[in-house]
Design an enzyme around this catalytic site. Structure first.
Site, short mmCIF file in Angstrom:
data_model
loop_
_atom_site.label_atom_id
_atom_site.label_comp_id
_atom_site.label_asym_id
_atom_site.label_seq_id
_atom_site.Cartn_x
_atom_site.Cartn_y
_atom_site.Cartn_z
N ARG A 63 9.70 4.49 -28.49
CA ARG A 63 10.60 4.71 -27.37
C ARG A 63 10.03 5.61 -26.28
NH1 ARG A 63 13.16 3.13 -31.53
NH2 ARG A 63 11.60 4.44 -32.53
N THR A 64 9.52 6.75 -26.68
CA THR A 64 9.16 7.76 -25.67
C THR A 64 8.00 7.26 -24.81
OG1 THR A 64 9.82 9.41 -27.28
CG2 THR A 64 8.67 10.20 -25.33
N LYS A 93 -14.19 13.88 -31.46
CA LYS A 93 -15.55 14.44 -31.39
C LYS A 93 -15.52 15.96 -31.29
CE LYS A 93 -16.58 10.57 -28.41
NZ LYS A 93 -16.90 10.30 -27.00
N ARG A 114 2.45 13.79 -26.19
CA ARG A 114 3.04 14.10 -27.50
C ARG A 114 1.92 14.62 -28.38
NH1 ARG A 114 6.96 10.17 -30.83
NH2 ARG A 114 8.39 11.11 -29.31
N HIS A 142 11.60 18.39 -28.14
CA HIS A 142 11.48 17.05 -27.53
C HIS A 142 12.48 17.04 -26.37
CE1 HIS A 142 10.74 12.92 -26.95
NE2 HIS A 142 10.95 12.44 -28.18
N1 CP Z 1 13.13 9.16 -30.24
C1 CP Z 1 11.79 9.10 -30.21
O1 CP Z 1 11.09 10.10 -29.87
O2 CP Z 1 11.27 7.92 -30.61
P1 CP Z 1 9.73 7.56 -30.67
O3 CP Z 1 9.11 8.43 -31.74
O4 CP Z 1 9.68 6.10 -31.01
O5 CP Z 1 9.13 7.89 -29.33
#
Ligand code: CP
Length: 313
Positions: A63-64, A93, A114, A142
């Protein structure tokens, strides 16, 4: 169609954590998110056709990453990046995160990252020359997920004050829960029930923040009791990948499941949210119930992330 560019008191550059957002900033982001829904309906915009986004994902995502990439595309921009940065970037590396960010800053106008480590987004922001959007830092935060969670609550329930929110599942490792708790602290008369297996309780630093902000909460082991007065049930996955032993994971797994029986005790006007992915903690029979808002929630991620791109530029 171009969204109107208006003067704003709310400045946004990096998005690192949920505590940075004030109530007025949230109001503005949600207003822009609404206008982004209309832009998508009308086929998008080309306003950022000269801008490039880098997505750097050191942990898996559906999703993100894809909603950020879609958001940038729908605003006319371009996307470069790597979805498995730990393996497919020069990190393997031995390149430091700081060096990677310094270099990628020169290739793009905004970086969505991320990472596996708490605090990685702050480290990136310290050396970046473009905005850093934290798309999840280990078990830390998040913030963009929490923004879309709150936007969903506003759309579905029609208010952000006077809410009983029940957070369920892996509250220790659930970074979305930490960020959402911080955002909720901007509102009036919020009460949070934390319903978690004993070994994955909400961390003390989240409770301390809520105490400081005057938000009431309780640790409630009985999900049925909590659900009966909830406006929002926020279910989360037990994050197997964050446990150091299978035994500890099994102690937490399967304890709290939202199923047809729980729907029976929930208020008619309540909603069920989940950041997704799910792994059995919401039964698929629940999906057809109008209170199951988690797929609408995921869709809202597109609009909120378009709004964040708009604010950062
Ligand atoms: N909700 C969420 O962060 O989903 P993903 O890990 O699929 O990005």
């Amino acid at each position: 169609m171009q969204p109107a560019k208006e003067e704003s008191d709310v400045q946004l550059y990096h998005v690192l954590g949920a505590k940075q957002f004030t109530r007025s900033a949230l109001d503005e982001i949600f207003e822009i998110s609404g206008s982004m829904e209309r832009i998508v309906e009308k086929g998008g915009s080309d306003r950022y056709k000269n801008k490039v986004m880098t997505t750097l994902f050191f942990e898996p995502s559906t999703r993100t990453r894809l909603s950020f990439e879609s958001a940038m595309s729908r605003l006319g921009g371009k996307v470069i990046g790597t979805e498995n940065a730990a393996q497919f970037s020069s990190t393997i590396k031995g390149e430091t995160l700081e060096d990677t960010i310094r270099v990628v800053s020169g290739y793009s106008d905004i970086i969505v990252m991320r990472h596996t480590e708490i605090g990685a987004a702050e480290r990136a922001a310290a050396v970046a020359t473009v905005p850093i959007l934290n798309a999840g830092d280990g078990a830390g935060e998040h913030p963009t997920q929490a923004l879309l969670d709150l936007y969903t609550i506003k759309k579905e329930i029609g208010r952000l004050d006077n809410l009983h929110v029940v957070m369920v599942g892996d509250l220790a490792n659930g970074r979305t829960v930490h960020s959402l708790s911080y955002l909720l602290a901007n509102y009036q008369n919020i009460h949070i029930s934390f319903t978690a297996p004993e070994n994955v309780q909400i961390p003390p630093y989240v409770k301390k923040y809520l105490d400081d902000k005057g938000i009431t909460y309780e640790e409630e082991y009985d999900l049925t009791r909590a659900a009966s007065t909830a406006d929002v049930i926020y279910q989360t996955r037990i994050q197997k990948e964050r446990f150091t032993s299978l035994d500890e994971y099994e102690k937490a797994s399967g304890k709290y499941i939202i199923d047809a029986e729980l729907l029976g005790v929930m208020r008619k006007k309540s909603i069920i949210l989940h950041p997704l992915p799910r792994a059995g903690e919401i039964s698929v029979q629940v999906d057809e119930d109008p209170r199951a808002a988690y797929f609408r929630q995921a869709q809202n991620g597109l609009y909120v992330r378009m709004a964040l791109i708009e604010k950062c530029f």
